[in-house]
Design an enzyme around this catalytic site. Structure first.
Site, short mmCIF file in Angstrom:
data_model
loop_
_atom_site.label_atom_id
_atom_site.label_comp_id
_atom_site.label_asym_id
_atom_site.label_seq_id
_atom_site.Cartn_x
_atom_site.Cartn_y
_atom_site.Cartn_z
N LYS A 97 29.05 31.86 71.59
CA LYS A 97 29.38 32.32 72.93
C LYS A 97 29.95 31.20 73.79
CE LYS A 97 26.92 34.17 76.74
NZ LYS A 97 25.57 34.49 77.18
N ASP A 99 23.51 27.49 77.16
CA ASP A 99 23.56 27.74 78.59
C ASP A 99 22.64 26.78 79.34
OD1 ASP A 99 24.57 30.17 77.40
OD2 ASP A 99 22.47 30.77 77.28
N ASP A 103 26.46 39.28 80.27
CA ASP A 103 26.44 39.80 78.90
C ASP A 103 26.85 41.26 78.91
OD1 ASP A 103 25.75 37.53 77.63
OD2 ASP A 103 23.63 38.02 77.38
N ASP A 119 34.43 38.74 70.62
CA ASP A 119 34.32 37.88 69.44
C ASP A 119 34.21 38.69 68.16
OD1 ASP A 119 34.72 35.39 70.40
OD2 ASP A 119 32.66 34.68 70.19
#
Ligand SMILES: *[C@@H]1O[C@H](CO)[C@@H](O)[C@H](O)[C@H]1NC(C)=O
Ligand SMILES: *[C@@H]1O[C@H](CO)[C@@H](O)[C@H](O)[C@H]1NC(C)=O
Length: 737
Positions: free
Chosen positions: A286, A450, A310, A145
């Site tokens: 994310k 999440d 991650d 990103d």
């Protein structure tokens, strides 16, 4: 052994004795809490009497603590542990079942080449590429990103290095397979690799590291490298982090017969993706990156299992992948399993774990307790997903039996065509008018997307698994300064509290879909922030009352003293026993108590306030972490277990004010009693308040040191000390009604 009719994993409950003992204990505490409440109700000071309002405040705090304690029972009531069999681990049964093994896609997300140096990212990628798994069934995706050509360059370097690294790992059964971690640990290695090979691979690694680091320092990729790979042409003048086209590069095509390692074995596929970003479209952080990866991978490799890690978390066990297949491939229970979540472990914790980064009790017991009610909190990293569950499919028993169905790969198209087609899937406009971010993929619009995603998956009927194997599967990088730690907890507590106040509140959203125990289990974390003010009240007001000569607790000789003493002592003794059981030391437990207090009175306070303020439609307080780069001195202090202050922050002001105020109240109150020549009777009346103030002082000893004794850069800034002194003195002068 008939392989087919034996379960591949087992679920073990706590022993019966332990469960019964715990339940008796819990009931006794509940009785104690009930008695405390009744004492408060029966003894409210009359109107006009001193301390009426503070009494009611204290009662409110105790009501809250009692309620929260009841909620937390859900994570202790029904603890289960999961163990896998060695089915996919021993070679004969693996080779017999090789055909059955599913394709696996691994997603690594990075967001910023400065905060997350490319060197760190490629170590994670290499550790995952080196999983002990058939390479033709493995695809690793890096989502960048930050859209940085430096990261892409590092990935190219890693792809070259992997041709040496993977065969080396396989040949010598290397662990861990992150080269950086391996060579750091290898100082104490007595060697199964021959010296020559070992030095050769180490030199290759060091050379690569040097090239990557120097490019990172320069801030650009060397010109001669750019010319070698046409991929760099995507980074033309117009490309910035927040405004660029989709960049998709197949760095290694595992299907290409020429893509082999130095021993001639094939390699896993490696893909680089920077999804399109345009200033006018929200990118959803994310979650947006993950959703783009889900779509792109569904064209390229379409793995049935998706692992999400991650970029600062490397694999510490090359067998993890085969290990978790025991859950997904289990004949009986497997088909309903949506994801398998590993706990957060860190490679970077010091001996006494001063910030309590690894909360062993949470990892070993609480999360296992959530699992006991058929749930697991999806933490956004270290998690294996079943693709269809993540994509929004409801669980139904018809899904059963289809688990071995292979999803056809689109072999006939060339990789170039596939990549061209995929780009569209990562474009900003692709999600418009679709269910992505709502019913499909990760959910948008919350800082802890999440957790909501995990909750939604469970509400669709799936049963996730929390898996905490003896040897950690993944190791991350722990925050090494107090402020980093507190800001992280602020973000978590805020996000979780936001969930509680939204339509995804586990009690509402989960009603009728998941068990009550699980709803409560989620709320243990969703309500972190709500503990802030009651705790703040409890560490300030009783001491203030003591200073003012107002008694807030029953006398020691009174029968009402018993429930207070019992609840307090029993709870703490229990938590100590639990900590020791989880292999914490006494000192670690004491550190944990300090961190719990600090988190509640700083991170959670700001998390709570910001959430409320946001609900009311105002903007929030802003925290800027100034020092992200840890200097040598600071990292030395971290290793020695010394709390790191150094910067000024409102969090530290609160922390120091509480510490100073309790010290003043304790000293002032005792002097006052002595001057007035009061006898045992009075001391007895204030014993509880003296104990509270005394404990707060004792736990804050490192804070006093940081304010008045230490001389290093990590001490409390003088300005913070002075401000806190003023606040603490003002508090001492506060009159009470
Ligand atoms: C990582 O795995 C190794 C075994 O290869 C184990 O000895 C070690 O304790 C693990 N690391 C951590 C931090 O737990
Ligand atoms: C923790 O990680 C940081 C950054 O990766 C490193 O600088 C530091 O030395 C590590 N500390 C320990 C105790 O391993």
């Amino acid at each position: 052994m008939g392989e087919e009719d034996v379960g591949l994993f087992v679920t073990v409950e706590e022993s019966k004795v332990r469960r019964v003992a715990y339940k008796i204990f819990a009931v006794s505490i509940l009785v104690g809490i009930g008695m405390i409440w009744s004492y408060r109700v029966c003894n409210i000071p009359r109107t006009g009497e001193a301390g009426r309002w503070v009494w009611l405040g204290l009662f409110t705090a105790e009501l809250w603590f009692g309620f929260y304690w009841i909620i937390t029972q859900s994570v202790r009531w029904n603890i289960v542990h999961r163990y896998t069999t060695t089915f996919f681990k021993d070679t004969p049964s693996l080779s017999r079942n090789r055909e059955k093994l599913p394709d696996v896609d691994i997603f690594v997300c990075t967001a910023d080449p400065v905060m997350e140096p490319p060197q760190l990212v490629i170590n994670t990628v290499l550790s995952l590429m080196a999983y002990d798994y058939p390479p033709e069934k493995l695809t690793v995706y890096l989502s960048d990103d930050g859209c940085s050509d430096l990261t892409f360059y590092a990935l190219l370097e890693a792809s070259h290095f992997s041709k040496h690294w993977i065969p080396f790992c396989n040949k010598f059964k290397v662990e861990p397979r992150s080269p950086e971690a391996f060579f750091t640990e290898m100082l104490k290695f007595n060697g199964h690799a021959s010296g020559e090979e070992w030095f050769a691979i180490k030199r290759l690694y060091e050379d690569m590291k040097k090239r990557v680091m120097s490019a990172t320092e320069l801030g650009r990729v060397p010109e001669e490298v750019r010319e070698q790979h046409k991929g760099f042409s995507e980074w033309n003048a117009g490309v910035t982090k927040g405004d660029h086209q989709t960049i998709l590069q197949i760095v290694i095509d595992g299907r290409d017969p020429n893509a082999v390692d130095v021993e001639g074995a094939s390699l896993p596929t490696l893909v680089y993706l920077a999804r399109e970003k345009r200033p006018q479209y929200p990118h959803n952080f994310k979650a947006g990156a993950m959703n783009a990866l889900i779509r792109v991978s569904s064209e390229i490799s379409k793995g049935e299992i998706i692992l999400n890690v991650d970029c600062d978390m490397y694999s510490n066990n090359s067998e993890t992948l085969r290990d978790v297949l025991c859950f997904f491939m289990d004949e009986v229970n497997g088909p309903q399993i949506s994801y398998v979540q590993f706990p957060q472990n860190y490679y970077n914790v010091t001996e006494n774990d001063i910030y309590c980064n690894t909360n062993k009790v949470v990892n070993q017991l609480e999360l296992a307790g959530v699992d006991g009610y058929g749930g697991a909190l999806y933490c956004g990293t270290g998690c294996f997903h079943r693709r269809e569950a993540l994509c929004g499919r409801k669980y139904s028993s018809e899904c059963r039996g289809q688990q071995n169905r292979k999803i056809e790969r689109k072999e006939e198209r060339s990789i170039g065509e596939v990549a061209e087609k995929c780009k569209v899937l990562a474009n900003c406009t692709y999600e418009r008018g679709t269910q992505w971010g709502k019913e499909m993929g990760l959910m948008y619009g919350c800082p802890v997307e999440d957790i909501i995603t995990g909750l939604a998956i469970q509400c669709r009927g799936w049963k996730p698994i929390y898996y905490n194997p003896e040897r950690p599967g993944f190791l991350g990088n722990a925050p090494t300064s107090l402020l980093q730690h507190l800001v992280q907890f602020k973000r978590w507590s805020e996000g979780m509290f936001q969930i509680f106040l939204s339509k995804y509140c586990p009690f509402l959203y989960g009603k009728g879909r998941i068990k009550l125990g699980l709803q409560m289990g989620y709320c243990v974390y969703c309500l972190w922030a709500a503990n802030s003010f009651p705790t703040l009240y409890y560490v300030l007001v009783p001491s203030l009352c003591f200073l003012n000569g107002i008694s807030m607790f029953p006398k020691m000789s009174s029968i009402w003293f018993l429930p207070f003493a019992y609840v307090f002592v029993a709870k703490n003794v229990y938590s100590l026993v639990e900590a020791l059981r989880c292999k914490n030391t006494l000192e670690e437990w004491w550190n944990l108590q300090r961190m719990l207090l600090i988190r509640r009175t700083t991170s959670f306070v700001f998390g709570f306030v910001d959430t409320i303020v946001r609900q009311l439609g105002f903007s929030q307080t802003a925290f800027v972490i100034t020092t992200k780069v840890v200097d040598d001195e600071a990292s030395k202090r971290y290793k020695q277990g010394i709390l790191e202050f150094g910067a000024s922050s409102p969090m530290f002001t609160i922390l120091a004010t509480i510490a100073l105020f309790n010290l003043f109240a304790l000293v002032g109150g005792v002097i006052k009693m002595m001057v007035m020549g009061m006898g045992v009777l009075v001391v007895e009346q204030f014993s509880s308040q003296i104990i509270i103030a005394g404990l707060v002082v004792a736990i804050n000893i490192p804070v006093y040191e940081a304010m008045f004794i230490r001389k290093d850069k990590g001490r409390m800034p003088t300005s913070t000390t002075i401000t806190s002194l003023v606040f603490a003195l003002l508090l001492c002068l506060t009159p009470l009604y």
